[in-house]
Design a protein around this motif. Structure first.
Motif, PDB file in Angstrom:
ATOM      1  N   VAL A   1     -21.724  -2.429 -83.739  1.00 26.69           N
ATOM      2  CA  VAL A   1     -21.015  -3.214 -82.719  1.00 26.69           C
ATOM      3  C   VAL A   1     -19.662  -3.194 -83.010  1.00 26.69           C
ATOM      4  O   VAL A   1     -19.003  -3.396 -81.967  1.00 26.69           O
ATOM      5  CB  VAL A   1     -21.768  -4.609 -83.008  1.00 26.69           C
ATOM      6  CG1 VAL A   1     -20.918  -5.789 -82.494  1.00 26.69           C
ATOM      7  CG2 VAL A   1     -23.179  -4.724 -82.785  1.00 26.69           C
ATOM      8  N   LEU A   2     -19.025  -2.957 -84.202  1.00 28.22           N
ATOM      9  CA  LEU A   2     -17.545  -2.930 -84.369  1.00 28.22           C
ATOM     10  C   LEU A   2     -17.128  -1.908 -83.711  1.00 28.22           C
ATOM     11  O   LEU A   2     -15.978  -2.200 -82.974  1.00 28.22           O
ATOM     12  CB  LEU A   2     -17.282  -3.128 -85.806  1.00 28.22           C
ATOM     13  CG  LEU A   2     -15.999  -3.016 -86.238  1.00 28.22           C
ATOM     14  CD1 LEU A   2     -15.317  -4.240 -85.645  1.00 28.22           C
ATOM     15  CD2 LEU A   2     -15.780  -2.794 -87.796  1.00 28.22           C
TER      16      LEU A   2
ATOM     17  N   PHE B   1     -29.574  -5.767 -86.490  1.00 28.06           N
ATOM     18  CA  PHE B   1     -28.108  -5.937 -86.026  1.00 28.06           C
ATOM     19  C   PHE B   1     -27.175  -4.941 -86.843  1.00 28.06           C
ATOM     20  O   PHE B   1     -27.176  -5.007 -88.012  1.00 28.06           O
ATOM     21  CB  PHE B   1     -27.422  -7.289 -86.128  1.00 28.06           C
ATOM     22  CG  PHE B   1     -26.171  -7.469 -85.711  1.00 28.06           C
ATOM     23  CD1 PHE B   1     -25.768  -7.585 -84.449  1.00 28.06           C
ATOM     24  CD2 PHE B   1     -25.226  -7.737 -86.740  1.00 28.06           C
ATOM     25  CE1 PHE B   1     -24.587  -7.508 -83.978  1.00 28.06           C
ATOM     26  CE2 PHE B   1     -23.906  -7.892 -86.179  1.00 28.06           C
ATOM     27  CZ  PHE B   1     -23.583  -7.917 -85.112  1.00 28.06           C
ATOM     28  N   ASP B   2     -26.872  -3.955 -86.057  1.00 27.02           N
ATOM     29  CA  ASP B   2     -25.735  -3.020 -86.678  1.00 27.02           C
ATOM     30  C   ASP B   2     -24.324  -3.269 -86.703  1.00 27.02           C
ATOM     31  O   ASP B   2     -23.631  -3.021 -85.668  1.00 27.02           O
ATOM     32  CB  ASP B   2     -26.151  -1.505 -86.172  1.00 27.02           C
ATOM     33  CG  ASP B   2     -25.610  -0.278 -86.809  1.00 27.02           C
ATOM     34  OD1 ASP B   2     -24.703  -0.758 -87.453  1.00 27.02           O
ATOM     35  OD2 ASP B   2     -26.051   0.639 -86.643  1.00 27.02           O
TER      36      ASP B   2
ATOM     37  N   GLY C   1     -24.922  -9.593 -79.064  1.00 21.85           N
ATOM     38  CA  GLY C   1     -25.974 -10.065 -79.711  1.00 21.85           C
ATOM     39  C   GLY C   1     -25.463 -10.268 -81.339  1.00 21.85           C
ATOM     40  O   GLY C   1     -26.158 -10.209 -82.147  1.00 21.85           O
ATOM     41  N   VAL C   2     -24.210 -10.878 -81.280  1.00 24.78           N
ATOM     42  CA  VAL C   2     -23.745 -11.010 -82.541  1.00 24.78           C
ATOM     43  C   VAL C   2     -24.185 -12.180 -83.119  1.00 24.78           C
ATOM     44  O   VAL C   2     -24.300 -13.456 -82.595  1.00 24.78           O
ATOM     45  CB  VAL C   2     -22.189 -11.076 -82.759  1.00 24.78           C
ATOM     46  CG1 VAL C   2     -21.978 -11.508 -84.278  1.00 24.78           C
ATOM     47  CG2 VAL C   2     -21.488  -9.787 -82.331  1.00 24.78           C
TER      48      VAL C   2
ATOM     49  N   ASP D   1     -15.125 -10.184 -95.605  1.00 28.61           N
ATOM     50  CA  ASP D   1     -16.201  -9.559 -94.707  1.00 28.61           C
ATOM     51  C   ASP D   1     -15.334  -8.631 -93.714  1.00 28.61           C
ATOM     52  O   ASP D   1     -14.774  -9.248 -92.834  1.00 28.61           O
ATOM     53  CB  ASP D   1     -17.113 -10.533 -93.997  1.00 28.61           C
ATOM     54  CG  ASP D   1     -18.161 -10.178 -93.306  1.00 28.61           C
ATOM     55  OD1 ASP D   1     -17.936  -9.503 -92.337  1.00 28.61           O
ATOM     56  OD2 ASP D   1     -19.082 -10.421 -93.654  1.00 28.61           O
ATOM     57  N   ARG D   2     -15.715  -7.361 -93.837  1.00 29.11           N
ATOM     58  CA  ARG D   2     -15.131  -6.417 -93.161  1.00 29.11           C
ATOM     59  C   ARG D   2     -15.414  -6.571 -91.353  1.00 29.11           C
ATOM     60  O   ARG D   2     -14.583  -6.429 -90.554  1.00 29.11           O
ATOM     61  CB  ARG D   2     -15.718  -4.880 -93.479  1.00 29.11           C
ATOM     62  CG  ARG D   2     -14.829  -3.815 -92.650  1.00 29.11           C
ATOM     63  CD  ARG D   2     -15.257  -2.306 -93.385  1.00 29.11           C
ATOM     64  NE  ARG D   2     -14.551  -1.356 -92.626  1.00 29.11           N
ATOM     65  CZ  ARG D   2     -14.906  -0.849 -91.632  1.00 29.11           C
ATOM     66  NH1 ARG D   2     -16.168  -1.476 -90.759  1.00 29.11           N
ATOM     67  NH2 ARG D   2     -14.354   0.280 -90.897  1.00 29.11           N
ATOM     68  N   PHE D   3     -16.719  -6.784 -91.009  1.00 27.95           N
ATOM     69  CA  PHE D   3     -17.149  -7.002 -89.920  1.00 27.95           C
ATOM     70  C   PHE D   3     -16.536  -8.320 -89.352  1.00 27.95           C
ATOM     71  O   PHE D   3     -15.872  -8.129 -88.068  1.00 27.95           O
ATOM     72  CB  PHE D   3     -18.601  -7.018 -89.681  1.00 27.95           C
ATOM     73  CG  PHE D   3     -19.125  -7.540 -88.218  1.00 27.95           C
ATOM     74  CD1 PHE D   3     -19.025  -6.525 -87.249  1.00 27.95           C
ATOM     75  CD2 PHE D   3     -19.839  -8.506 -87.771  1.00 27.95           C
ATOM     76  CE1 PHE D   3     -19.479  -6.680 -85.921  1.00 27.95           C
ATOM     77  CE2 PHE D   3     -20.037  -9.020 -86.560  1.00 27.95           C
ATOM     78  CZ  PHE D   3     -20.025  -8.006 -85.661  1.00 27.95           C
TER      79      PHE D   3
END
Length: 236
Positions: A10-11, A5-6, A105-106, A54-56
């Motif tokens: 994704v962001l 998971f990148d 796919g988070v 958490d930045r994401f």
């Protein structure tokens, strides 16, 4: 979280998806359009860095927090026919966000944290944020209602919601010093029903500091409004 998971990728994908949805929606709400989303996103990331959030989670929730405002009309209603009523935008945003996060796919933990932040951002929904990330997103969204940008958004929103009975201010009591503030009747009263109180709702140190700066500008705006109304400062 799986290694495959990148988060950054994704962001970026969510950013582009949300921007496209807002720009192609054709809806004109200058106070809650893509400009607002992008400002809240940038501000939320800046606060997150200061606060160690958490930045994401913060960035994704900031992008998705108003997605319900550009939902298809049939999704925005609770029912069909005469009984139909509009769903709260925060509930609809959370629903649409869940679909989007699943498509990308988070992972479950991040998805739940994002969805909580989306729902808890709303002033009228009244849900208290339970995580640092949700507090950051809520602060960023409320900060966009303050300062010079807040004055612009106040004027836009007041105009959009105005009825035949709406007036800019109470001519006998413009600054709600003697009457109970009523922002459905007088546009300027919105400062006293909501805007000037937002500073007390900030839940991060960074948010509180920024709110004080922006509130100071709004107080100066009201002081200038009073000066102009009373013809103070006329040349001698």
């Amino acid at each position: 979280m799986t290694e495959a998971f990148d988060r950054d990728a994704v962001l970026g994908q969510v950013y582009r998806e949300v921007e496209e949805r807002f720009l192609r929606s054709g809806r004109v709400d200058l106070a809650h359009g893509w400009d607002h989303i992008e400002r809240v996103y940038r501000l939320a990331l800046a606060i997150a860095q200061r606060e160690g959030a958490d930045r994401f989670v913060v960035g994704t929730a900031a992008l998705l927090h108003d997605l319900g405002r550009v939902a298809p009309e049939e999704r925005a209603l609770t029912a069909q026919g005469p009984a139909a009523s509009e769903r709260h935008h925060a509930d609809l945003s959370q629903e649409l966000a869940a679909e989007l996060l699943a498509a990308y796919g988070v992972p479950t933990a991040e998805r739940e944290a994002i969805l909580h932040a989306v729902l808890a951002h709303s002033f009228s929904r009244g849900i208290e944020p339970q995580t640092l990330e949700a507090r950051v997103v809520r602060d960023a969204d409320r900060l966009d209602g303050l300062g010079a940008i807040g004055v612009m958004r106040w004027a836009i929103t007041g105009t959009l919601r105005a009825t035949a009975e709406t007036r800019p201010y109470d001519p006998a009591d413009p600054f709600a010093e003697r009457h109970t503030p009523d922002d459905r009747r007088y546009l300027l009263d919105h400062f006293y029903t909501k805007l000037l109180h937002l500073g007390k709702t900030m839940s991060t140190a960074t948010g509180r500091a920024l709110a004080q700066e922006r509130l100071a500008f709004m107080q100066r705006y009201l002081e200038e409004f009073r000066r102009e109304l009373t013809l103070a400062g006329l040349p001698g």
